[in-house]
Write an enzyme that holds these catalytic residues in place. Structure first.
Site, mmCIF file in Angstrom:
data_model
loop_
_atom_site.group_PDB
_atom_site.id
_atom_site.type_symbol
_atom_site.label_atom_id
_atom_site.label_comp_id
_atom_site.label_asym_id
_atom_site.label_seq_id
_atom_site.Cartn_x
_atom_site.Cartn_y
_atom_site.Cartn_z
ATOM 1 N N GLU A 35 2.177 20.787 -13.402
ATOM 2 C CA GLU A 35 1.901 19.488 -12.327
ATOM 3 C C GLU A 35 1.386 20.147 -10.915
ATOM 4 O O GLU A 35 1.736 21.278 -10.244
ATOM 5 C CB GLU A 35 3.078 18.841 -11.601
ATOM 6 C CG GLU A 35 2.701 17.715 -10.833
ATOM 7 C CD GLU A 35 3.666 16.784 -10.366
ATOM 8 O OE1 GLU A 35 4.822 16.973 -10.475
ATOM 9 O OE2 GLU A 35 3.108 15.693 -9.832
ATOM 10 N N GLU A 60 1.833 24.156 -5.779
ATOM 11 C CA GLU A 60 2.104 23.252 -4.559
ATOM 12 C C GLU A 60 1.527 24.127 -3.317
ATOM 13 O O GLU A 60 1.940 25.471 -3.163
ATOM 14 C CB GLU A 60 3.281 22.438 -4.113
ATOM 15 C CG GLU A 60 3.330 21.785 -2.794
ATOM 16 C CD GLU A 60 2.425 20.699 -2.632
ATOM 17 O OE1 GLU A 60 2.240 19.876 -3.216
ATOM 18 O OE2 GLU A 60 1.600 20.894 -1.519
ATOM 19 N N ASP A 110 -5.271 14.735 -2.859
ATOM 20 C CA ASP A 110 -5.621 14.402 -1.256
ATOM 21 C C ASP A 110 -6.982 13.624 -1.441
ATOM 22 O O ASP A 110 -8.159 14.346 -1.915
ATOM 23 C CB ASP A 110 -5.728 15.454 -0.238
ATOM 24 C CG ASP A 110 -4.284 15.756 -0.099
ATOM 25 O OD1 ASP A 110 -3.252 14.941 0.353
ATOM 26 O OD2 ASP A 110 -3.958 17.037 -0.170
ATOM 27 N N THR A 183 6.415 7.450 -8.913
ATOM 28 C CA THR A 183 6.808 7.984 -7.541
ATOM 29 C C THR A 183 7.022 7.091 -6.620
ATOM 30 O O THR A 183 6.748 5.848 -6.885
ATOM 31 C CB THR A 183 5.521 9.090 -7.093
ATOM 32 O OG1 THR A 183 4.647 8.349 -6.564
ATOM 33 C CG2 THR A 183 5.489 10.238 -8.201
ATOM 34 N N GLU A 186 3.817 5.749 -5.064
ATOM 35 C CA GLU A 186 3.218 4.811 -6.081
ATOM 36 C C GLU A 186 3.697 3.477 -6.142
ATOM 37 O O GLU A 186 3.183 2.264 -5.938
ATOM 38 C CB GLU A 186 3.588 5.467 -7.536
ATOM 39 C CG GLU A 186 2.190 6.138 -8.182
ATOM 40 C CD GLU A 186 2.624 6.428 -9.643
ATOM 41 O OE1 GLU A 186 1.828 6.503 -10.387
ATOM 42 O OE2 GLU A 186 3.789 6.727 -9.996
HETATM 43 C C1 LIG Z 1 -1.370 13.393 -1.771
HETATM 44 S S1 LIG Z 1 -0.200 14.373 -2.026
HETATM 45 C C2 LIG Z 1 0.367 13.730 -3.561
HETATM 46 C C3 LIG Z 1 1.600 14.246 -3.955
HETATM 47 C C4 LIG Z 1 2.274 13.686 -5.137
HETATM 48 N N1 LIG Z 1 1.396 14.333 -6.348
HETATM 49 C C5 LIG Z 1 2.540 12.295 -5.349
HETATM 50 O O1 LIG Z 1 1.686 11.615 -6.086
HETATM 51 O O2 LIG Z 1 3.216 12.112 -4.541
HETATM 52 C C6 LIG Z 1 -1.318 15.826 -2.437
HETATM 53 C C7 LIG Z 1 -0.432 16.993 -2.541
HETATM 54 O O3 LIG Z 1 -1.375 18.084 -3.154
HETATM 55 C C8 LIG Z 1 -0.988 19.178 -2.207
HETATM 56 N N2 LIG Z 1 -2.263 19.905 -2.446
HETATM 57 C C9 LIG Z 1 -3.518 20.022 -1.791
HETATM 58 N N3 LIG Z 1 -4.359 20.914 -2.059
HETATM 59 C C10 LIG Z 1 -3.592 21.439 -2.967
HETATM 60 C C11 LIG Z 1 -4.214 22.798 -3.697
HETATM 61 N N4 LIG Z 1 -5.351 23.134 -3.416
HETATM 62 N N5 LIG Z 1 -3.117 23.259 -4.655
HETATM 63 C C12 LIG Z 1 -1.811 22.935 -4.547
HETATM 64 N N6 LIG Z 1 -1.790 21.748 -4.030
HETATM 65 C C13 LIG Z 1 -2.518 21.170 -3.101
HETATM 66 C C14 LIG Z 1 -0.674 18.645 -1.038
HETATM 67 O O4 LIG Z 1 0.022 19.687 -0.187
HETATM 68 C C15 LIG Z 1 0.146 17.419 -1.266
HETATM 69 O O5 LIG Z 1 1.495 17.846 -1.537
#
Ligand SMILES: C[S@@+](CC[C@H](N)C(=O)[O-])C[C@H]1O[C@@H](n2cnc3c(N)ncnc32)[C@H](O)[C@@H]1O
Length: 209
Positions: A35, A60, A110, A183, A186
């Site tokens: 993931e 992450e 993001d 989640t 969601e």
């Molecule tokens: C909008 S959140 C979504 C979190 C989770 N997947 C959810 O659906 O609730 C995006 C996540 O991706 C992580 N993230 C952003 N860029 C990343 C990267 N290049 N590598 C790993 N994680 C990343 C952020 O820190 C954040 O926790």
């Protein structure tokens, strides 16, 4: 067989440790589910509890989220989860062996809505090329987004990526949540009457020579 009375040692592994000690030595035997950007780790933890015979690797970039999630893995005594604190791009390019991942989840990455920030989006042609390298033949890739502009972007990138079969074709995606744990984010978003785009692909096996 691990002794189930033993405490779970820290599930957090360093990217360098994964690279130098060897992937299988750190994560365990296949199948491995990845993931990317697991956030609060709701999905990876639920999946890991439901499928104890599979290994789960989460990546992450937020240290806080990795540390918090690590404590939750230990509290739930999950022995099949490893978490890495590093950018996913680095993990894919430098750490994961070829054809090592059986399934990959990228949930609500993001969206970087401003045009000048689009280059920061995770789903880019080079990123998908690396994903293709680390996915096993017939592996599944699931991507979701709550952002319409990012949904169009994902479809644009994925439809040009060789070796991925869209499971919703001829539609670009589905608006129906696949059968998997939801989640909190969601659930909230959907309760507000908004939709999420779900993209699902199979990594095709290379053509026989
Ligand atoms: C909008 S959140 C979504 C979190 C989770 N997947 C959810 O659906 O609730 C995006 C996540 O991706 C992580 N993230 C952003 N860029 C990343 C990267 N290049 N590598 C790993 N994680 C990343 C952020 O820190 C954040 O926790």
């Amino acid at each position: 067989m691990p002794d189930s009375s033993e405490p779970v040692l820290t599930p957090i592994v360093g990217a360098e440790q994964l690279r130098t000690r060897g992937f299988e030595a750190c994560v365990g035997p296949p199948p491995v589910v990845l993931e990317i950007g697991f956030g609060r780790a709701e999905l990876i933890l639920e999946l890991a509890a439901a499928y104890p015979e599979r290994r789960f690797l989460g990546v992450e970039v937020s240290r806080k989220r990795v540390e918090k999630s690590g404590r939750r893995v230990t509290a739930r005594s999950l022995r099949n989860v490893k978490l890495v604190h590093t950018p996913a791009e680095y993990l894919l390019e430098r750490v994961l062996p070829e054809a090592s991942i059986a399934e990959c989840w990228i949930n609500c990455p993001d969206p970087w809505p401003k045009k000048r920030h689009h280059r920061r989006r995770l789903v880019q042609p080079e990123f998908v090329e690396q994903l293709s390298r680390v996915l096993e033949p017939h592996a599944t890739l699931h991507i979701s987004t709550d952002h319409q502009g990012y949904a169009e972007w994902i479809h644009g990138v994925m439809s040009k990526a060789p070796g991925f079969r869209n499971l919703h074709a001829p539609a670009p995606r589905s608006e129906t949540r696949p059968p998997r744990p939801e989640t909190a984010y969601e659930a909230e978003w959907i309760a507000e009457g908004r939709s999420i785009a779900y993209f699902d692909y199979v990594r095709e096996a290379e053509a026989e020579p």
